[in-house]
Motif scaffolding. Structure first.
Motif, PDB file in Angstrom:
ATOM      1  N   GLU A   1      -0.844  13.008   4.008  1.00  8.84           N
ATOM      2  CA  GLU A   1      -1.278  12.169   5.219  1.00  8.84           C
ATOM      3  C   GLU A   1      -1.319  10.553   4.838  1.00  8.84           C
ATOM      4  O   GLU A   1      -0.628   9.797   5.721  1.00  8.84           O
ATOM      5  CB  GLU A   1      -2.445  12.586   5.889  1.00  8.84           C
ATOM      6  CG  GLU A   1      -2.919  12.065   7.147  1.00  8.84           C
ATOM      7  CD  GLU A   1      -4.259  12.498   7.962  1.00  8.84           C
ATOM      8  OE1 GLU A   1      -4.590  11.942   8.973  1.00  8.84           O
ATOM      9  OE2 GLU A   1      -4.687  13.509   7.210  1.00  8.84           O
ATOM     10  N   GLU A   2      -1.816  10.480   3.881  1.00  6.52           N
ATOM     11  CA  GLU A   2      -2.199   8.776   3.348  1.00  6.52           C
ATOM     12  C   GLU A   2      -0.858   8.252   3.258  1.00  6.52           C
ATOM     13  O   GLU A   2      -0.583   7.200   3.459  1.00  6.52           O
ATOM     14  CB  GLU A   2      -3.194   8.982   2.102  1.00  6.52           C
ATOM     15  CG  GLU A   2      -4.682   9.109   2.326  1.00  6.52           C
ATOM     16  CD  GLU A   2      -5.343   9.446   1.144  1.00  6.52           C
ATOM     17  OE1 GLU A   2      -6.661   9.200   1.446  1.00  6.52           O
ATOM     18  OE2 GLU A   2      -4.704   9.480   0.309  1.00  6.52           O
TER      19      GLU A   2
ATOM     20  N   SER B   1      -3.200  10.659  -4.070  1.00  3.95           N
ATOM     21  CA  SER B   1      -2.721  10.486  -2.461  1.00  3.95           C
ATOM     22  C   SER B   1      -2.473  11.692  -1.762  1.00  3.95           C
ATOM     23  O   SER B   1      -1.712  12.610  -2.461  1.00  3.95           O
ATOM     24  CB  SER B   1      -1.758   9.523  -2.320  1.00  3.95           C
ATOM     25  OG  SER B   1      -2.101   8.076  -2.974  1.00  3.95           O
ATOM     26  N   THR B   2      -3.030  11.949  -0.669  1.00  6.47           N
ATOM     27  CA  THR B   2      -2.595  12.974   0.097  1.00  6.47           C
ATOM     28  C   THR B   2      -1.189  12.801   0.899  1.00  6.47           C
ATOM     29  O   THR B   2      -0.706  11.444   1.019  1.00  6.47           O
ATOM     30  CB  THR B   2      -3.589  13.343   1.131  1.00  6.47           C
ATOM     31  OG1 THR B   2      -3.879  12.346   1.789  1.00  6.47           O
ATOM     32  CG2 THR B   2      -4.970  13.642   0.415  1.00  6.47           C
TER      33      THR B   2
ATOM     34  N   ARG C   1       0.515   4.027  -2.742  1.00  3.90           N
ATOM     35  CA  ARG C   1       0.087   5.774  -2.550  1.00  3.90           C
ATOM     36  C   ARG C   1       1.149   6.701  -2.689  1.00  3.90           C
ATOM     37  O   ARG C   1       0.977   7.726  -3.461  1.00  3.90           O
ATOM     38  CB  ARG C   1       0.127   5.590  -0.620  1.00  3.90           C
ATOM     39  CG  ARG C   1      -0.964   4.933  -0.238  1.00  3.90           C
ATOM     40  CD  ARG C   1      -2.405   5.467  -0.538  1.00  3.90           C
ATOM     41  NE  ARG C   1      -3.264   4.709   0.281  1.00  3.90           N
ATOM     42  CZ  ARG C   1      -4.760   5.188   0.069  1.00  3.90           C
ATOM     43  NH1 ARG C   1      -5.084   6.042  -0.895  1.00  3.90           N
ATOM     44  NH2 ARG C   1      -5.708   4.403   0.897  1.00  3.90           N
TER      45      ARG C   1
ATOM     46  N   TYR D   1       0.935   9.862  -5.561  1.00  7.45           N
ATOM     47  CA  TYR D   1       1.087  11.299  -4.814  1.00  7.45           C
ATOM     48  C   TYR D   1       1.751  12.458  -5.821  1.00  7.45           C
ATOM     49  O   TYR D   1       2.797  11.892  -6.472  1.00  7.45           O
ATOM     50  CB  TYR D   1       2.322  10.903  -3.719  1.00  7.45           C
ATOM     51  CG  TYR D   1       2.576  12.226  -2.835  1.00  7.45           C
ATOM     52  CD1 TYR D   1       1.618  12.812  -2.005  1.00  7.45           C
ATOM     53  CD2 TYR D   1       3.663  12.890  -3.098  1.00  7.45           C
ATOM     54  CE1 TYR D   1       1.842  13.961  -1.310  1.00  7.45           C
ATOM     55  CE2 TYR D   1       3.931  14.046  -2.186  1.00  7.45           C
ATOM     56  CZ  TYR D   1       3.134  14.629  -1.460  1.00  7.45           C
ATOM     57  OH  TYR D   1       3.299  15.784  -0.834  1.00  7.45           O
TER      58      TYR D   1
ATOM     59  N   ASP E   1       1.015  -1.254   0.095  1.00 10.30           N
ATOM     60  CA  ASP E   1      -0.130   0.003  -0.202  1.00 10.30           C
ATOM     61  C   ASP E   1       0.921   1.298  -0.038  1.00 10.30           C
ATOM     62  O   ASP E   1       0.577   2.421  -0.619  1.00 10.30           O
ATOM     63  CB  ASP E   1      -0.950  -0.192   1.411  1.00 10.30           C
ATOM     64  CG  ASP E   1      -1.838   1.408   1.340  1.00 10.30           C
ATOM     65  OD1 ASP E   1      -2.552   1.219   0.153  1.00 10.30           O
ATOM     66  OD2 ASP E   1      -1.901   1.889   2.159  1.00 10.30           O
TER      67      ASP E   1
ATOM     68  N   ASP F   1       1.131   7.609   6.596  1.00  8.24           N
ATOM     69  CA  ASP F   1       0.338   6.511   7.227  1.00  8.24           C
ATOM     70  C   ASP F   1       0.944   5.528   6.744  1.00  8.24           C
ATOM     71  O   ASP F   1       1.083   4.293   7.369  1.00  8.24           O
ATOM     72  CB  ASP F   1      -1.042   6.912   7.100  1.00  8.24           C
ATOM     73  CG  ASP F   1      -1.641   7.995   8.064  1.00  8.24           C
ATOM     74  OD1 ASP F   1      -0.919   8.461   8.772  1.00  8.24           O
ATOM     75  OD2 ASP F   1      -2.931   8.333   7.796  1.00  8.24           O
ATOM     76  N   ALA F   2       0.938   5.215   5.325  1.00 10.24           N
ATOM     77  CA  ALA F   2       1.119   3.985   4.646  1.00 10.24           C
ATOM     78  C   ALA F   2       2.310   3.670   5.059  1.00 10.24           C
ATOM     79  O   ALA F   2       2.993   2.602   5.191  1.00 10.24           O
ATOM     80  CB  ALA F   2       1.078   4.045   2.931  1.00 10.24           C
TER      81      ALA F   2
END
Length: 553
Positions: free
Chosen positions: A373-374, A370-371, A362, A366, A358, A377-378
């Motif tokens: 933050e995402e 994808s942000t 992500r 980007y 993931d 987090d990943a």
């Protein structure tokens, strides 16, 4: 004739040796460890209960311990030697649960304290209370409270017993009650003279012969009693028993035979006719009252115990060394496994191993799909998963080797299976790793904010974008080469270099914190056993000092 050496220097050397033996710990279940623990227990019992008290008080009464198998008639024999009932005899087994020591009234002060058998509380009954059988189960100690069975020693006095002689009726050496067996062995270790009692039907049993061979090994003063022999076979049984003793190298041991009598059953007065025990009583009295005989009996037993130390102490030291060697091996397995996995994880991180699954999806999306933050987090989740795999791989390596190590049986590392492990539930491991990785992320974000404060406000990007690019550059390897370039474009080359250096150090700390923490948790139960190399050297040094004192004599 063997004489008793009571020099203060020898007593000091034995006291130091005793302390070294008491300090020994043998916690790991190695082959030979049970025997070594028994050796330690026996050594402490002989040093505390017999040798040191005897050398410090050579004039104390001679202590003869009456030992033997269940139903051998020990209590009846003690009662008959004393001339009245002081120990309960009967058909119920085990009869003797609280050991009874009998001495002349003038000798009571030698045994009222803790000179011998210090671990046993002294208890007594008023004279009118011990005449009835079945009333000897509970005794009051010095504080007026009942003494716990198995921790008490009942001291009796009898004017009919010769001065200078004490008899101790011990529990059965083959008792069904474990505590009784252990106590019987401890009491025998306190004896100046071992009186081994057996019967016509049980004289070939293994347990009495084990004690006889032990007495021979220690060169202890020993006498045997063949009890309850039917008149019809007294000559034949006596001859066969004598042949067995001779075959075992114990042919010179004084031997007394007591025929089977109505009083032997224990249902009557509990006393045998005086003529039945007169030879044994005379033999014991002579050893107690004749200076030469007493010196021979005491000197032989004491010298035998000291001589046996030349064999038993090195054997105990060897067991201690084996414990330490096993602890070093177990520790080495853990350290090697975690060291190997640490090196592997560093290589994987350098090659972008965390940018997978993931996290990789992500990052590829980007910033269009994808942000920040995402992506962050990943990346954090991927790092945590990578660390979890490393810990699991190290644990599996440890299990594979520890399964082949007998010493590892002390740790239930395999009982709960792979998911649980013997070092705590897998959920706890995941939780600790997740907490460490989240802390790394938080500090990384703080570093980004700190760096951005150095830039002009109108040109500075948002902190989350900087933290995301920094994390991708640190975790992505060649796969995220553009992350470093984008970071330099946004905050400048020098700022990007500073952040990568600081973030890289934080990542190394994060990795070390996880691996070292989990490694230390695996080692904690082993460290708690405190298995060290010093006790082996201390045992040998104490024995060497003792031998030096004996040679100087």
């Amino acid at each position: 004739m063997v004489t008793l050496d009571v020099r203060p220097q020898l007593i000091d050397a034995l006291s130091a040796l005793r302390d070294r033996v008491a300090a020994v710990r043998l916690p790991l279940p190695l082959p030979g460890a049970p025997r070594a623990r028994q050796t330690r227990t026996e050594l402490l019992a002989q040093l505390d209960d017999y040798l040191l008290p005897r050398l410090k008080d050579p004039d104390a009464p001679l202590l003869a311990v009456i030992g033997g198998s269940t139903g051998a008639g020990k209590s009846t024999l003690v009662n008959s030697l004393v001339g009245r009932r002081v120990s309960e005899a009967g058909v119920l087994r085990p009869t003797t649960r609280t050991p009874v020591l009998v001495c002349h009234p003038d000798d009571q002060h030698w045994f009222a304290g803790v000179r011998v058998l210090p671990q046993l509380t002294r208890v007594w009954l008023p004279p009118e209370e011990y005449a009835e059988p079945g009333q000897c189960d509970d005794f009051d100690g010095p504080d007026g409270h009942a003494a716990e069975e198995g921790t008490a020693l009942r001291v009796e006095t009898a004017a009919g017993l010769p001065r200078g002689l004490a008899l101790l009726d011990a529990p059965d050496i083959d008792s069904l009650v474990v505590r009784n067996r252990v106590l019987a062995a401890e009491l025998i270790c306190a004896a100046d003279i071992w009186v081994m009692v057996t019967t016509a039907s049980r004289y070939a049993d293994a347990v009495p012969w084990h004690l006889l061979r032990t007495a021979k090994e220690y060169n202890a003063s020993l006498v045997t009693v063949l009890d309850r022999v039917p008149h019809q076979v007294i000559a034949e049984v006596s001859r066969q028993y004598g042949a067995l003793l001779a075959k075992a190298g114990l042919g010179e041991v004084p031997r007394f035979t007591i025929p089977e009598l109505p009083e032997s059953a224990g249902g009557g007065s509990g006393l045998l006719p005086t003529t039945a025990v007169a030879p044994l009583r005379a033999w014991l009295a002579h050893r107690a009252q004749d200076p030469a005989a007493r010196q021979q009996a005491v000197g032989r037993t004491a010298a035998g115990v000291i001589d046996s130390l030349d064999v038993r102490m090195p054997a105990l030291a060897g067991a201690v060394a084996a414990q330490y060697a096993a602890a070093v091996r177990l520790t080495g397995v853990v350290e090697e496994a975690y060291g190997k996995e640490g090196a592997r994880l560093r290589r994987r991180l350098k090659n972008g191993g965390a940018l997978a699954g993931d996290a990789r999806t992500r990052w590829r999306g980007y910033p269009t799909y994808s942000t920040s933050e995402e992506v962050l987090d990943a990346l954090v989740e991927s790092l945590a998963a990578l660390l979890e795999c490393g810990v699991a791989a190290a644990d599996e390596q440890i299990r594979a080797v520890w399964r082949k190590e007998p010493a590892a049986a002390a740790f239930a590392f395999e009982a709960a299976g792979r998911e649980e492990g013997g070092w705590g539930p897998a959920e706890d491991i995941r939780g600790r790793i997740a907490m460490t990785v989240r802390r790394w992320r938080r500090i990384l974000e703080e570093l980004a904010e700190e760096e951005l404060r150095l830039l002009e406000r109108n040109t500075a990007p948002d902190p989350e974008t900087v933290a995301t690019l920094l994390a991708a550059a640190l975790l992505g390897g060649r796969r995220a080469r553009t992350a470093g370039e984008q970071l330099a474009e946004r905050i400048g080359a020098q700022g990007a270099l500073r952040l990568r250096d600081k973030g890289g150090a934080l990542l190394t700390n994060c990795l070390d914190h996880v691996l070292n923490g989990e490694r230390d948790r695996r080692l904690a139960p082993l460290d708690a056993l405190d298995v060290a190399p010093e006790p082996q050297a201390e045992l040998i040094a104490a024995l060497s000092l003792l031998q030096k004192e004996r040679w100087q004599r």
